[in-house]
Design a protein around this motif. Structure first.
Motif, PDB file in Angstrom:
ATOM      1  N   ARG A   1       0.769  -1.061  -0.086  1.00 12.82           N
ATOM      2  CA  ARG A   1      -0.175   0.215   0.087  1.00 12.82           C
ATOM      3  C   ARG A   1       0.925   1.318   0.117  1.00 12.82           C
ATOM      4  N   TYR A   2       1.787   1.294   0.802  1.00 12.23           N
ATOM      5  CA  TYR A   2       2.599   2.648   1.106  1.00 12.23           C
ATOM      6  C   TYR A   2       4.021   2.711   0.321  1.00 12.23           C
ATOM      7  N   LEU A   3       4.449   1.499  -0.381  1.00  7.59           N
ATOM      8  CA  LEU A   3       5.456   1.648  -1.293  1.00  7.59           C
ATOM      9  C   LEU A   3       5.418   1.221  -2.837  1.00  7.59           C
ATOM     10  N   TYR A   4       4.904   0.027  -2.821  1.00  3.26           N
ATOM     11  CA  TYR A   4       4.718  -0.457  -4.029  1.00  3.26           C
ATOM     12  C   TYR A   4       3.780   0.185  -5.048  1.00  3.26           C
ATOM     13  N   ALA A   5       2.782   0.657  -4.383  1.00  6.39           N
ATOM     14  CA  ALA A   5       1.513   1.399  -4.984  1.00  6.39           C
ATOM     15  C   ALA A   5       2.134   2.761  -5.430  1.00  6.39           C
ATOM     16  N   GLN A   6       2.683   3.239  -4.781  1.00  9.23           N
ATOM     17  CA  GLN A   6       3.628   4.570  -5.161  1.00  9.23           C
ATOM     18  C   GLN A   6       4.507   4.450  -6.350  1.00  9.23           C
ATOM     19  N   ILE A   7       5.378   3.380  -6.148  1.00 11.63           N
ATOM     20  CA  ILE A   7       6.190   3.129  -7.313  1.00 11.63           C
ATOM     21  C   ILE A   7       5.510   2.710  -8.565  1.00 11.63           C
ATOM     22  N   LEU A   8       4.400   2.016  -8.515  1.00 15.26           N
ATOM     23  CA  LEU A   8       3.478   1.246  -9.770  1.00 15.26           C
ATOM     24  C   LEU A   8       3.302   2.584 -10.571  1.00 15.26           C
ATOM     25  N   PHE A   9       2.932   3.646 -10.132  1.00 13.77           N
ATOM     26  CA  PHE A   9       2.522   4.757 -10.920  1.00 13.77           C
ATOM     27  C   PHE A   9       3.661   5.331 -11.752  1.00 13.77           C
TER      28      PHE A   9
ATOM     29  N   ASP B   1       6.449   4.907 -14.507  1.00 15.63           N
ATOM     30  CA  ASP B   1       6.947   3.804 -15.380  1.00 15.63           C
ATOM     31  C   ASP B   1       8.502   3.342 -15.224  1.00 15.63           C
ATOM     32  N   MET B   2       9.177   3.924 -14.598  1.00 15.53           N
ATOM     33  CA  MET B   2      10.469   3.503 -14.051  1.00 15.53           C
ATOM     34  C   MET B   2      10.487   2.502 -13.074  1.00 15.53           C
ATOM     35  N   GLY B   3       9.307   2.338 -12.382  1.00 16.44           N
ATOM     36  CA  GLY B   3       9.298   1.374 -11.255  1.00 16.44           C
ATOM     37  C   GLY B   3       8.281   0.268 -11.832  1.00 16.44           C
ATOM     38  N   LEU B   4       7.601   0.422 -12.569  1.00 11.54           N
ATOM     39  CA  LEU B   4       6.416  -0.759 -12.926  1.00 11.54           C
ATOM     40  C   LEU B   4       7.017  -1.917 -12.639  1.00 11.54           C
ATOM     41  N   LYS B   5       8.159  -2.391 -13.592  1.00 15.34           N
ATOM     42  CA  LYS B   5       8.366  -3.850 -13.689  1.00 15.34           C
ATOM     43  C   LYS B   5       9.108  -4.277 -12.372  1.00 15.34           C
ATOM     44  N   SER B   6       9.791  -3.216 -11.697  1.00 15.31           N
ATOM     45  CA  SER B   6      10.205  -3.967 -10.272  1.00 15.31           C
ATOM     46  C   SER B   6       9.233  -4.067  -9.227  1.00 15.31           C
ATOM     47  N   SER B   7       8.293  -3.153  -9.307  1.00 20.83           N
ATOM     48  CA  SER B   7       7.103  -3.437  -8.474  1.00 20.83           C
ATOM     49  C   SER B   7       6.399  -4.604  -8.588  1.00 20.83           C
ATOM     50  N   ARG B   8       6.163  -4.892 -10.001  1.00 20.75           N
ATOM     51  CA  ARG B   8       5.386  -5.962 -10.358  1.00 20.75           C
ATOM     52  C   ARG B   8       6.089  -7.362  -9.791  1.00 20.75           C
ATOM     53  N   HIS B   9       7.337  -7.237 -10.079  1.00 17.95           N
ATOM     54  CA  HIS B   9       8.287  -8.410  -9.647  1.00 17.95           C
ATOM     55  C   HIS B   9       8.227  -8.713  -8.146  1.00 17.95           C
ATOM     56  N   ALA B  10       8.338  -7.493  -7.433  1.00 19.35           N
ATOM     57  CA  ALA B  10       8.101  -7.812  -5.972  1.00 19.35           C
ATOM     58  C   ALA B  10       6.706  -8.339  -5.522  1.00 19.35           C
ATOM     59  N   LEU B  11       5.934  -7.783  -5.932  1.00 17.11           N
ATOM     60  CA  LEU B  11       4.503  -8.237  -5.902  1.00 17.11           C
ATOM     61  C   LEU B  11       4.320  -9.826  -5.963  1.00 17.11           C
ATOM     62  N   HIS B  12       4.847 -10.367  -7.186  1.00 10.64           N
ATOM     63  CA  HIS B  12       4.732 -11.412  -7.627  1.00 10.64           C
ATOM     64  C   HIS B  12       5.755 -12.457  -6.232  1.00 10.64           C
TER      65      HIS B  12
END
Length: 149
Positions: free
Chosen positions: A52-60, A62-73
């Motif tokens: 909620r408080y880190l990944y969601a921010q980074i998902l918005f 473009d530079m953080g999209l791939k890394s956030s999705r990987h971390a969620l996985h």
């Protein structure tokens, strides 16, 4: 001043400690199940607040999209390991291997997050955001520990 990364590292250290403790306990030791339950709560509460408080921010960004999705996985993979251990409560022969797998997944995720994701997200977030997110993360982590307990 406290920031999101310092707040996250506190829970990371708790997770590492609980994983190490769990890997040294035998499945028939009463402390094993209690340690597992404590770890399960910490993992679930931390993942929810972090998402909620880190990944969601980074998902918005473009530079953080791939890394956030990987971390969620990886959070999902850890959840599956936790479920497998819960299912194996009455199967002591399966317990040690499942504990090692969970510990491996947790340690891998934390190491990767601290070495790569924190650096990337640090370029995306402002100093003010990092401080504000720490406060919100800590509040939600505490609440989620109660919710998932």
């Amino acid at each position: 001043m406290d920031n999101i990364y310092e707040a996250l590292r506190e829970s990371h250290e708790t997770q590492r400690t609980l994983c190490r403790r769990l890997t040294h306990l035998k499945p028939d030791d009463a402390r094993a199940w209690e340690t597992f339950k404590t770890l399960r709560v910490e993992l679930a509460a931390h993942a929810a607040a972090e998402e909620r408080y880190l990944y969601a921010q980074i998902l918005f960004d473009d530079m953080g999209l791939k890394s956030s999705r990987h971390a969620l996985h990886e959070h999902h993979e850890i959840d599956e390991c936790v479920e497998a251990l819960e299912d194996a409560r009455d199967k002591p022969e399966a317990w040690p291997e499942l504990v090692r797998k969970l510990s491996h997944e947790v340690h891998h995720h934390l190491r990767e997050e601290e070495k790569k994701f924190f650096q990337l997200s640090g370029k995306i977030l402002s100093d003010k955001q990092k401080v504000g997110l720490a406060t919100r993360y800590r509040r939600d982590l505490s609440r989620m520990r109660e919710v998932v307990a």
